[in-house]
Write a protein that holds these residues in place. Structure first.
Motif, PDB file in Angstrom:
ATOM      1  N   ASP A  42       0.809  -1.229   0.000  1.00 49.21           N
ATOM      2  CA  ASP A  42       0.000   0.000   0.000  1.00 49.21           C
ATOM      3  C   ASP A  42       0.837   1.273   0.000  1.00 49.21           C
ATOM      4  OD1 ASP A  42      -2.303  -1.544   0.165  1.00 49.21           O
ATOM      5  OD2 ASP A  42      -2.335  -1.492   2.355  1.00 49.21           O
ATOM      6  N   LYS A  50      -3.979  -5.573  -5.962  1.00 46.24           N
ATOM      7  CA  LYS A  50      -3.669  -4.141  -6.052  1.00 46.24           C
ATOM      8  C   LYS A  50      -3.401  -3.478  -4.715  1.00 46.24           C
ATOM      9  CE  LYS A  50      -6.425  -3.604 -10.240  1.00 46.24           C
ATOM     10  NZ  LYS A  50      -7.667  -3.061 -10.817  1.00 46.24           N
ATOM     11  N   PHE A 105      -8.559  -2.471   1.286  1.00 44.98           N
ATOM     12  CA  PHE A 105      -9.719  -2.683   0.416  1.00 44.98           C
ATOM     13  C   PHE A 105     -11.007  -2.720   1.257  1.00 44.98           C
ATOM     14  CE2 PHE A 105     -12.397  -5.959  -1.866  1.00 44.98           C
ATOM     15  CZ  PHE A 105     -12.947  -5.057  -2.757  1.00 44.98           C
ATOM     16  N   ILE A 128     -12.077   0.726   1.955  1.00 42.97           N
ATOM     17  CA  ILE A 128     -12.677   1.347   0.767  1.00 42.97           C
ATOM     18  C   ILE A 128     -14.106   0.830   0.561  1.00 42.97           C
ATOM     19  CG2 ILE A 128     -12.552   1.407  -1.773  1.00 42.97           C
ATOM     20  CD1 ILE A 128      -9.538   1.688  -1.507  1.00 42.97           C
ATOM     21  N   GLN A 168     -17.345   3.174   0.432  1.00 44.04           N
ATOM     22  CA  GLN A 168     -18.098   3.260  -0.822  1.00 44.04           C
ATOM     23  C   GLN A 168     -19.538   2.764  -0.690  1.00 44.04           C
ATOM     24  OE1 GLN A 168     -17.101   4.159  -4.030  1.00 44.04           O
ATOM     25  NE2 GLN A 168     -14.894   4.421  -3.838  1.00 44.04           N
ATOM     26  N   LEU A 181     -16.410  -3.070  -7.573  1.00 42.83           N
ATOM     27  CA  LEU A 181     -15.448  -2.450  -6.643  1.00 42.83           C
ATOM     28  C   LEU A 181     -14.207  -3.340  -6.484  1.00 42.83           C
ATOM     29  CD1 LEU A 181     -17.950  -1.130  -3.933  1.00 42.83           C
ATOM     30  CD2 LEU A 181     -16.459   0.278  -5.360  1.00 42.83           C
ATOM     31  N   ARG A 198     -12.072  -3.061  -9.537  1.00 41.55           N
ATOM     32  CA  ARG A 198     -11.426  -1.755  -9.643  1.00 41.55           C
ATOM     33  C   ARG A 198     -10.275  -1.596  -8.641  1.00 41.55           C
ATOM     34  NH1 ARG A 198     -14.861   3.580  -8.667  1.00 41.55           N
ATOM     35  NH2 ARG A 198     -13.175   5.068  -8.569  1.00 41.55           N
ATOM     36  N   TYR A 199     -10.503  -2.023  -7.393  1.00 38.64           N
ATOM     37  CA  TYR A 199      -9.520  -1.714  -6.336  1.00 38.64           C
ATOM     38  C   TYR A 199      -8.623  -2.875  -5.932  1.00 38.64           C
ATOM     39  CZ  TYR A 199     -12.092   2.624  -5.573  1.00 38.64           C
ATOM     40  OH  TYR A 199     -12.670   3.849  -5.723  1.00 38.64           O
TER      41      TYR A 199
END
Ligand SMILES: [Zn+2]
Length: 459
Positions: free
Chosen positions: A225, A330, A336, A339, A343, A358, A361-362
């Motif tokens: 990260d 990622k 995550f 997030i 979200q 999601l 994407r992440y």
């Protein structure tokens, strides 16, 4: 007679030389079992398009033992008891920080080195008053006494502290004097830049380095990260610590890869690999130092315990494995999860498709075509995250160990595709590896490390 005189001179010179500089690096991978090293080496091989394993720097050290981590009152230990056993050479109860139940407060190997006139550095990616680093400078009946542990840091008079920040920096009720202020008043210079330390004119000053970016729990961000965040790697901290600590009598440095354990508690294999890489790169700095100071340097690498019951190979995949898949991840699962929470916070009826979008994407970075098994896992997690009754909520909490069920499941899918298994989200009593150079003594119990380092210092 003349000959005899010369021999005496040579002998004296040898003795003086033998008592001169000594450099000790003690690396502790918190939660690092043998299979974490294997996982990292399999990943390195996969990156080169090879099967099998590619040798890490860790494995370049010639000595390898398997060491027991059991503590005084339990077979499965924690970082308090295990860190203290490594630091002080005797067994402790769970949670104790170099402090025995009768109140006795044994001296850590770091303090022994300091008394010998060596400079001492304590480095961790976890907070500075977390259990493992604490065991080397503090004595407290429980690891939870974060503020009291913090108060003992300047009493050690150690020369370099670096990495994470501080837990309970102003006490449990936030009404105590700020620990950082106390450190500054005790003569410590505090930095968030390594350059500031490297360019000091006087390296006899005591310093504290705090990474520029910290997670909410005062630890350094996971290596996976760190991209795009200001701050440093563990290797860079070790490089600067060497510059700062080098002195006529040498140094003792404890370096903890503190978050291998955190990632293993989360059963997050992709993040474990990032932490192992960060740890191995820091070891490479020490190993290169050793190559230049072979006769004076000892490096010991071990773990306080294993976390997660990590296995390489899972029944569902037969004999297939692809650890390269994990390089596509990622970010850490915990980032995550944060997030996902953010979200979906004010959304009603977040659909499975929303979650998948999601995740794509992440987090995942891999093919989002799920197998029927994977779909089943996701459906269960979806039911858990939407649990309404208290009982269903409790069930979900215990099943997913308090981790966001959707985030955990996407991470499990990554692990499955790679073929990494976990048997627990807690610690195990599996023996841990001890790698070494500068000693040929096999180490079969964590309490033996103290004696091996001590006899090296006395050589
Ligand atoms: Zn742990």
């Amino acid at each position: 007679m003349k000959k005899c005189f010369i021999i005496v001179i040579i002998l004296l010179a040898t003795i003086t030389f033998a008592n001169a500089q000594k450099y000790v690096f003690l690396f502790i991978g918190d939660g690092m079992g043998q299979t974490d090293v294997d996982l990292y080496e399999a990943y390195l091989a996969e990156k080169e398009g090879k099967s099998g394993f590619t040798q890490s720097t860790i494995n370049k050290l010639p000595l390898l033992s398997m060491c027991s981590t059991v503590c005084k009152n339990r077979r499965i230990t924690d970082s308090g008891a295990a860190g203290s056993a490594i630091a002080c050479g005797q067994k402790f109860n769970v949670g104790e920080i170099s402090y025995l139940e009768d109140g006795d407060q044994p001296k850590s190997i770091a303090k022994v080195a300091k008394e010998k006139g060596m400079k001492v550095g304590i480095i961790s990616t976890a907070p500075m008053n977390h259990a493992t680093p604490a065991a080397f400078y503090a004595n407290q009946p429980t690891r939870k006494n974060y503020y009291q542990i913090g108060l003992q840091l300047p009493e050690s008079n150690f020369d370099f502290f670096g990495g994470g920040g501080l837990l309970k920096q102003t006490g449990n009720k936030k009404d105590e004097k700020d620990l950082m202020t106390i450190y500054q008043e005790s003569g410590y210079l505090t930095f968030t830049s390594l350059k500031g330390i490297a360019s000091l004119k006087n390296h006899d000053t005591k310093v504290i380095f705090t990474n520029e970016t910290l997670d909410r729990d005062a630890s350094m961000p996971y290596a996976i990260d760190r991209e795009g965040t200001p701050g440093n790697s563990l290797a860079e901290i070790v490089e600067t610590a060497i510059i700062h600590l080098d002195s006529p009598k040498g140094f003792f440095m404890m370096v903890e890869g503190g978050k291998i354990d955190y990632a293993a508690h989360d059963n997050d294999a992709g993040t474990i690999i990032g932490e192992m890489e960060d740890f191995d790169n820091a070891i490479e700095v020490a190993y290169n130092f050793y190559l230049q100071h072979k006769d004076e340097t000892m490096i010991i690498i071990t773990a306080d315990h294993e976390t997660g019951g990590v296995s390489l190979g899972i029944a569902d995949n037969g004999y297939e494995s692809d650890y390269g898949v994990l390089s596509k991840q990622k970010m850490s699962m915990s980032k995550f999860a944060t997030i996902l929470k953010k979200q979906t916070k004010n959304e009603e009826n977040v659909s499975m498709k929303d979650y998948n979008d999601l995740a794509s994407r992440y987090f995942m970075g891999i093919d989002m075509e799920f197998s029927s098994d994977e779909e089943e896992m996701l459906n269960e997690a979806y039911a858990a995250i939407n649990a309404k009754s208290n009982r269903a909520k409790d069930d979900a909490k215990s099943k997913y160990n308090g981790i966001n069920p959707m985030a955990y499941t996407y991470c499990q899918i990554m692990n499955r595709r790679a073929s990494v298994g976990f048997s627990t989200t807690a610690h195990t009593c599996a023996k841990v590896p001890v790698y070494g150079v500068g000693t040929t003594t096999p180490i079969l119990d964590n309490t033996e490390i103290f004696g091996v380092i001590k006899s090296f210092l006395e050589k």
